[in-house]
Write an enzyme that holds these catalytic residues in place. Structure first.
Site, mmCIF file in Angstrom:
data_model
loop_
_atom_site.group_PDB
_atom_site.id
_atom_site.type_symbol
_atom_site.label_atom_id
_atom_site.label_comp_id
_atom_site.label_asym_id
_atom_site.label_seq_id
_atom_site.Cartn_x
_atom_site.Cartn_y
_atom_site.Cartn_z
ATOM 1 N N LYS A 181 0.853 -1.194 0.000
ATOM 2 C CA LYS A 181 0.000 0.000 0.000
ATOM 3 C C LYS A 181 0.886 1.240 0.000
ATOM 4 C CE LYS A 181 -4.385 1.081 2.284
ATOM 5 N NZ LYS A 181 -5.087 0.899 3.568
HETATM 6 O O1 G3P Z 1 -9.052 1.829 4.315
HETATM 7 C C1 G3P Z 1 -9.032 3.166 4.676
HETATM 8 C C2 G3P Z 1 -9.692 3.376 5.972
HETATM 9 O O2 G3P Z 1 -9.034 2.688 6.986
HETATM 10 C C3 G3P Z 1 -9.863 4.779 6.348
HETATM 11 O O3 G3P Z 1 -10.991 4.817 7.111
HETATM 12 O O4 G3P Z 1 -12.519 5.588 8.796
HETATM 13 O O5 G3P Z 1 -10.093 6.207 8.951
HETATM 14 O O6 G3P Z 1 -11.551 7.223 7.211
HETATM 15 P P1 G3P Z 1 -11.293 6.038 8.074
#
Ligand code: G3P
Length: 221
Positions: A90
């Site tokens: 990633k």
């Molecule tokens: O895969 C990306 C994710 O982990 C981000 O999520 O909830 O931190 O915006 P969030």
């Protein structure tokens, strides 16, 4: 549509994988740090063990580089890719990230480009040879934009060209995000554990099962 779990918790991966519907896992440094609170994923060694454990359950596990320069990303990514064939490196969406993506593509190392917030970024990552791109829709919603519009625009662009890069809808917050992403033809959604656990449920399913059981008791009498 492929369904991924967005987590650094191996028990959660095992639990959802047992349902037979899990296609992959995405991790990021914040998720790893969260698991580290109880000491379970608190070092690079434990991070490697975590990724390897996840690779036993699913064919696609994203492990994020933390370097910010292309050379550092290449070094870290090559190491991650050497751990297991299911590892996907990633890489953040920056110009350094684009250099690293181009390198990984030349080495046939699978990649997931993270922190995509615009169609322009999506196109650049695809042209650099990313295997997957991850637009973060919830974070756009959080600041008053419409994350799903970004997915719609990316899918419309993808329909015009022959990009093989898969569109992974990330930063999902509620079941409607998963449905809308599927209706737009997005290839993958990555879903936090608590949201994944909501997906099989419906109150009419629960009341229907209760009624069937009650009626079957009458048949047995
Ligand atoms: O895969 C990306 C994710 O982990 C981000 O999520 O909830 O931190 O915006 P969030």
């Amino acid at each position: 549509m492929k369904l991924f779990l967005d987590t650094a918790n191996t028990e959660h991966v095992a639990e959802i994988a047992a349902w037979g519907v899990l296609d992959g896992v995405t991790t990021n440094p914040s998720l790893v740090a969260k698991e580290g609170k109880d000491g379970s994923t608190s070092s690079p060694q434990v991070f490697k063990a975590t990724i390897l454990e996840m690779c036993k359950h699913v064919p696609c596990v994203s492990a994020q580089v933390t370097a910010v320069d292309a050379e550092g990303m290449k070094k870290q990514g090559e190491e991650y890719a050497s751990w297991h064939k299911n590892v996907v490196v990633k890489v953040p969406m920056t110009t350094e990230g684009l250099k690293a993506l181009t390198y990984f593509a030349s080495k046939k190392i699978k990649t997931n480009t993270t922190l995509i917030f615009s169609v322009a970024q999506a196109i650049l990552a695809a042209k650099a040879g990313a295997t997957i791109i991850s637009p973060f829709i919830g974070r756009l919603d959080d600041q008053g934009e419409d994350g799903m519009t970004l997915i719609a625009e990316i899918m419309e662009v993808w329909a015009h060209y022959d990009f093989t890069t898969e569109v992974l809808v990330a930063s999902t917050r509620h079941p409607r995000h998963i449905i809308d992403a599927a209706m737009l033809g997005a290839h993958i959604s990555t879903i936090p554990y608590d949201l994944f656990k909501k997906l099989p449920n419906h109150s009419l399913t629960d009341s229907g099962i209760k009624k069937f059981q009650q009626d079957w008791e009458k048949v047995k009498k």
